[in-house]
Scaffold this active site. Structure first.
Site, PDB file in Angstrom:
ATOM      1  N   HIS A 297       0.829  -1.213   0.000  1.00  0.00           N
ATOM      2  CA  HIS A 297       0.000   0.000   0.000  1.00  0.00           C
ATOM      3  C   HIS A 297       0.859   1.258   0.000  1.00  0.00           C
ATOM      4  O   HIS A 297       1.841   1.375   0.731  1.00  0.00           O
ATOM      5  CB  HIS A 297      -1.049   0.000   1.105  1.00  0.00           C
ATOM      6  CG  HIS A 297      -0.554   0.016   2.515  1.00  0.00           C
ATOM      7  ND1 HIS A 297      -0.261   1.176   3.184  1.00  0.00           N
ATOM      8  CD2 HIS A 297      -0.330  -0.987   3.405  1.00  0.00           C
ATOM      9  CE1 HIS A 297       0.119   0.892   4.419  1.00  0.00           C
ATOM     10  NE2 HIS A 297       0.104  -0.413   4.577  1.00  0.00           N
ATOM     11  N   GLU A 343      -5.079   1.795   2.357  1.00  0.00           N
ATOM     12  CA  GLU A 343      -5.142   0.607   3.215  1.00  0.00           C
ATOM     13  C   GLU A 343      -5.370   0.999   4.666  1.00  0.00           C
ATOM     14  O   GLU A 343      -6.090   0.337   5.397  1.00  0.00           O
ATOM     15  CB  GLU A 343      -3.847  -0.205   3.089  1.00  0.00           C
ATOM     16  CG  GLU A 343      -3.892  -1.567   3.796  1.00  0.00           C
ATOM     17  CD  GLU A 343      -3.493  -1.527   5.268  1.00  0.00           C
ATOM     18  OE1 GLU A 343      -3.788  -2.492   5.981  1.00  0.00           O
ATOM     19  OE2 GLU A 343      -2.916  -0.513   5.729  1.00  0.00           O
ATOM     20  N   ASP A 371       3.293  -6.268   3.535  1.00  0.00           N
ATOM     21  CA  ASP A 371       2.831  -5.195   4.434  1.00  0.00           C
ATOM     22  C   ASP A 371       3.173  -5.532   5.887  1.00  0.00           C
ATOM     23  O   ASP A 371       2.375  -5.322   6.792  1.00  0.00           O
ATOM     24  CB  ASP A 371       1.317  -4.984   4.257  1.00  0.00           C
ATOM     25  CG  ASP A 371       0.821  -3.767   5.032  1.00  0.00           C
ATOM     26  OD1 ASP A 371       1.658  -2.937   5.432  1.00  0.00           O
ATOM     27  OD2 ASP A 371      -0.397  -3.659   5.246  1.00  0.00           O
ATOM     28  N   HIS A 441       3.292   3.013  12.563  1.00  0.00           N
ATOM     29  CA  HIS A 441       2.325   4.073  12.896  1.00  0.00           C
ATOM     30  C   HIS A 441       2.888   5.100  13.871  1.00  0.00           C
ATOM     31  O   HIS A 441       2.130   5.704  14.626  1.00  0.00           O
ATOM     32  CB  HIS A 441       1.021   3.488  13.459  1.00  0.00           C
ATOM     33  CG  HIS A 441       0.305   2.572  12.505  1.00  0.00           C
ATOM     34  ND1 HIS A 441      -0.915   2.018  12.790  1.00  0.00           N
ATOM     35  CD2 HIS A 441       0.630   2.110  11.271  1.00  0.00           C
ATOM     36  CE1 HIS A 441      -1.309   1.262  11.784  1.00  0.00           C
ATOM     37  NE2 HIS A 441      -0.376   1.296  10.844  1.00  0.00           N
TER      38      HIS A 441
END
Ligand SMILES: [Zn+2]
Length: 480
Positions: A297, A343, A371, A441
């Site tokens: 992604h 995504e 991923d 993240h």
């Protein structure tokens, strides 16, 4: 023509490659029995791909170029648009036969400037800031924030039992990532429901805000963002994640007595925005209508560089085709790289791809997604049925040479999973998972956390399996 080139190059390379490990004693001599011709050919091809990637691979260059051009790639943002343009140009430069932008409509959410979780009681800690990130998709708080007592909740059962105490409070979901689990992906899976469902479940009980312990394996001061969901008919309350270090501090405070905090966020929703999946084909020599998808992604969170999540996957996918072109290993079937948009907070790109290609999904013979970061390759996980699983194991076996040949049933990839219903056998690239959930993240997911050699090994591993599937005489058995 192609085949003779292949054989000639392999014949020159292999004796040298075969001599080095035995002569240096680095790997055990596997005995006098030479492999069967078919397996030997596969091993030769695999060795060429791995060697080329280790010596001259460009996976890291792709990644460095992407994060320089578009470090922040959240759907709908100018950064995501820059990433689309970057990917189109990169595919063209690599020499894909066809490069297309395929439209999709994505949500556009912005973090804003203010995000703060500040302790307001007890007096001994008043004014202390806990490092936080708004959860993706959160609504803003009123200006000045929401000030309320904290109620710590560690399970859905506890929330149900204490629901009468929740009204007017800020729910603090504090269930930690289970570090005893051998798979960090299982650890993540066991805690991430607090992030995805917390705001809805807390609001149902009358909470005014949500704070969660970051869904992370490391104890540090880098909070982890990630998507949170709302539900129609349930009040939308602001939601943020605090760092694991801040969570440990908050746990200690809550154990001693009442704690209050102020939660302030100025996130914004801009509605839907147009965007694109970036799709590139390396056309097959014999059955170009049959397709092997290599996916990753292109979008990423708006903190750090998204270097592991999922810049590395994009670099892997692009490098698969570059390696095959460089080594003159164009397979029988088409290898299609799909860099999916959205995504992280919607899967709009994945849905658009499955919808817009519905009439050719029966000719998608395999799809693989990377991923899980750019770490040392360990193998693959797959949803393939018994028949296809056996074939995949055989095709990946030459990767045992770099300890990356295992293929086991398991999760594959969020984007390609949209094709599962059509019977396409799917696989996920499985790198070492020890560090992924320390970075993903966060502000810490930056280029310097990616090892060039590990990224090159990963690209080679995926290229070996993709080439083997795409060049096999028979298509992979489909899932029923
Ligand atoms: Zn990802």
């Amino acid at each position: 023509m192609l085949h003779s080139t292949r054989t000639r190059r392999a014949a020159v390379l292999v004796p040298i490659l075969a001599l080095i490990p035995v002569a240096t004693g680095l790997v055990p001599d596997r005995g006098a029995q030479p492999p069967e011709p078919a397996n030997r050919d596969a091993s030769e091809v695999a060795a060429r791909i791995v060697t080329a990637s280790l010596l001259d691979g460009q996976a890291y260059d792709h990644l460095a170029s992407l994060v320089a051009a578009a470090p922040h790639r959240l759907s709908g943002s100018p950064g995501a648009a820059a990433a689309v343009e970057w990917a189109r140009k990169r595919m063209t430069k690599i020499g894909f036969d066809e490069v297309r932008l395929e439209p999709c409509t994505v949500p556009h959410w912005e973090r804003g400037e203010v995000q703060s979780v500040r302790l307001t009681a007890p007096a001994s800690v008043t004014g202390v800031e806990l490092r936080c990130l708004a959860l993706g998709g959160s609504v803003p708080s009123p200006e000045g924030g929401i000030e309320a007592e904290v109620i710590a909740i560690s399970s859905w059962d506890e929330l149900a039992q204490r629901s009468a105490d929740v009204a007017g409070k800020i729910v603090y979901f504090n269930r930690p990532f289970d570090l005893a689990l051998r798979s960090t992906f299982e650890g993540y899976g066991g805690a991430v429901d607090q992030r995805s469902r917390g705001a809805v479940e807390a609001a149902k009980a009358g909470a005014v805000g949500v704070v969660i312990r970051s869904v992370a394996s490391a104890i540090d001061d880098f909070p982890h963002t990630g998507g949170t969901n709302y539900q129609d008919g349930v009040t939308r309350i602001p939601a943020a994640a605090i760092s694991t270090l801040a969570a440990e501090r908050l746990d200690a405070l809550v154990a001693r007595g009442p704690v209050r905090l102020n939660l302030e966020l100025d996130c914004r929703w801009h509605g839907d925005a147009p965007s694109f999946n970036v799709v590139g084909d390396l056309l097959g020599t014999e059955s170009p209508e049959e397709i092997v998808v290599v996916g990753a992604h292109l979008d990423g969170w708006d903190v750090g560089h998204g270097a592991h999540d999922d810049g590395s996957g994009c670099a892997h996918a692009l490098e698969v085709v570059r390696l095959l072109l460089d080594l003159d290993l164009r397979p029988r079937r088409t290898v299609r790289v799909v860099l999916f948009m959205n995504e992280e907070n919607g899967l709009a790109g994945a849905r658009a791809y499955a919808r817009d290609h519905a009439d050719e999904l029966d000719r998608h013979v395999f799809a693989i997604e990377s991923d899980r970061g750019g770490f040392t390759p360990r193998g693959f996980s797959t949803n393939a049925g018994d028949e296809a699983l056996a074939v995949l194991r055989e095709l990946a076996a030459p990767l045992d040479e770099i300890d990356a040949g295992s293929v086991d049933p398991g999760g594959t990839g969020a984007d390609i999973s949209q094709m599962a219903a059509s019977g396409v056998p799917l696989a996920g690239f499985l790198p070492d998972g020890a560090r992924y959930f320390a970075y993903h993240h966060t502000e810490n997911d930056t280029l310097d956390k990616v090892s060039e050699r590990e990224l090159r090994l990963g690209a080679a591993a995926i290229a070996v399996l993709v080439h083997a599937v795409a060049d096999r005489e028979q298509p992979l058995p489909r899932n029923r």
